[in-house]
Design a protein around this motif. Sequence first.
Motif, PDB file in Angstrom:
ATOM      1  N   TYR A 151       0.836  -1.205   0.000  1.00 19.75           N
ATOM      2  CA  TYR A 151       0.000   0.000   0.000  1.00 19.75           C
ATOM      3  C   TYR A 151       0.876   1.262   0.000  1.00 19.75           C
ATOM      4  CZ  TYR A 151      -3.582   3.356   1.422  1.00 19.75           C
ATOM      5  OH  TYR A 151      -4.434   4.442   1.473  1.00 19.75           O
ATOM      6  N   LEU A 173       1.155   4.313  -2.791  1.00 22.23           N
ATOM      7  CA  LEU A 173       1.105   5.741  -2.473  1.00 22.23           C
ATOM      8  C   LEU A 173       2.330   6.459  -3.040  1.00 22.23           C
ATOM      9  CD1 LEU A 173      -0.150   5.783   1.241  1.00 22.23           C
ATOM     10  CD2 LEU A 173      -1.491   6.021  -0.853  1.00 22.23           C
ATOM     11  N   GLY A 214      -0.542   6.954  -5.765  1.00 21.71           N
ATOM     12  CA  GLY A 214      -1.845   6.393  -5.410  1.00 21.71           C
ATOM     13  C   GLY A 214      -2.422   5.490  -6.476  1.00 21.71           C
ATOM     14  N   LEU A 223      -8.732  -1.104   0.801  1.00 19.39           N
ATOM     15  CA  LEU A 223      -7.705  -0.066   0.704  1.00 19.39           C
ATOM     16  C   LEU A 223      -7.254   0.179  -0.739  1.00 19.39           C
ATOM     17  CD1 LEU A 223      -5.579  -0.928   3.859  1.00 19.39           C
ATOM     18  CD2 LEU A 223      -6.879   1.178   3.463  1.00 19.39           C
ATOM     19  N   VAL A 268      -7.360   3.886  -1.684  1.00 17.67           N
ATOM     20  CA  VAL A 268      -8.515   4.445  -0.992  1.00 17.67           C
ATOM     21  C   VAL A 268      -8.046   4.951   0.368  1.00 17.67           C
ATOM     22  CG1 VAL A 268     -10.823   3.976  -0.047  1.00 17.67           C
ATOM     23  CG2 VAL A 268     -10.082   2.889  -2.183  1.00 17.67           C
ATOM     24  N   SER A 269      -8.610   6.059   0.834  1.00 18.70           N
ATOM     25  CA  SER A 269      -8.221   6.629   2.125  1.00 18.70           C
ATOM     26  C   SER A 269      -8.469   5.637   3.257  1.00 18.70           C
ATOM     27  CB  SER A 269      -9.006   7.914   2.387  1.00 18.70           C
ATOM     28  OG  SER A 269      -8.829   8.330   3.740  1.00 18.70           O
ATOM     29  N   ARG A 329      -8.902   6.347   6.190  1.00 18.81           N
ATOM     30  CA  ARG A 329      -9.898   6.929   7.077  1.00 18.81           C
ATOM     31  C   ARG A 329     -11.301   6.447   6.718  1.00 18.81           C
ATOM     32  NH1 ARG A 329      -8.433  11.538   6.336  1.00 18.81           N
ATOM     33  NH2 ARG A 329      -6.982  11.720   8.085  1.00 18.81           N
ATOM     34  N   SER A 330     -11.631   6.423   5.456  1.00 16.34           N
ATOM     35  CA  SER A 330     -12.952   5.972   5.040  1.00 16.34           C
ATOM     36  C   SER A 330     -13.106   4.472   5.279  1.00 16.34           C
ATOM     37  CB  SER A 330     -13.194   6.311   3.566  1.00 16.34           C
ATOM     38  OG  SER A 330     -12.278   5.597   2.735  1.00 16.34           O
TER      39      SER A 330
END
Length: 329
Positions: free
Chosen positions: A27, A31, A35, A58, A71-72, A74-75
Amino acid sequence: MTAEPAVAPHHGQPAGEEPDEAARQLYLAVLAEGGRIPYSGVREADRGPLRQLIAIGLLLANPMDHCYTAVSPRSVSDRLGAELRSEATRLLVRAESLPGSLDGLTRAYDAMPRPSGPAGGAVHVEGHVHIRQRISQLVSDCRSEVLTAQPGHRPAETLQIALRQDVQLLQRGCSLRTVYQPVALADRPARTYAEEVTRHGSRIRVLDEPFQRLIVFDRTVAVISASDDHSTAAFITDPAAITFLVGAFERDWARADPAGFAVGGGPARSVPDRVGRLLARGLTQRAVATRLGLSERTVAAHISRLRDRHGAQTLFQLGWLMRGARDDR
């Protein structure tokens, strides 16, 4: 020709599962690439971590651009947190409803025929299988305390059954105290049992004196042997008799030694030391022999060696010196 995803999207990852280290590193690598990573840029070694990131959410496969998109977290965290809270709520509801769903079985268990006898008397149960079955029921029904006195050898098979039952008993919050004779903890299976139940909170002491086999459940039911070969047991519910038996157990418990020397790999107390301890209590040579199940000649040999070790001229003097040595400890 349209590029295909290196890993097909799937949703087999359990709710709330966290990515392992390999998935985390992949991941971070995505990034670092802004991303996004193309389908064709996935190495064979990354297919497992990639599948995990997709299952967690993710990474998303983007068929329009033929790439995977980050994907963030956080979400993802918000979504997984909601799923976990929903699962927790479901489990709480299930836990609340479980007693009711088992109510019929509970009533049937409580109504199960059990040996019964005259009020205030003792119920005699014959046969080792039936005795173990009745004791298992009492262990299952116990709510606060079990007192046991185990003077002799216990077969390995019996200890295996007792270990499962007693650990469950202790995990329910009940207390378990046992008085053993040294011979009862001489075998490896017995020490293994003692170490395990001690780890779960049981308390064990060792008493180098004769006493009878006894089990007391919640100070309401007592079990004693009713035959020399232990093939018959008496299950006593008379309050006065139970009070007497509990009093005898507490007196033995107060005189017994903590089992630290016998549990956890420590050496058992030597025969000469046991002879010396009994002499320190004022027992005669014959009484010591009877107590330890030895011949008077054997006890006399041990006493002779103890007298030489402590420089005692008489048996009385040896007992006095042994008492002093015990008090120093």
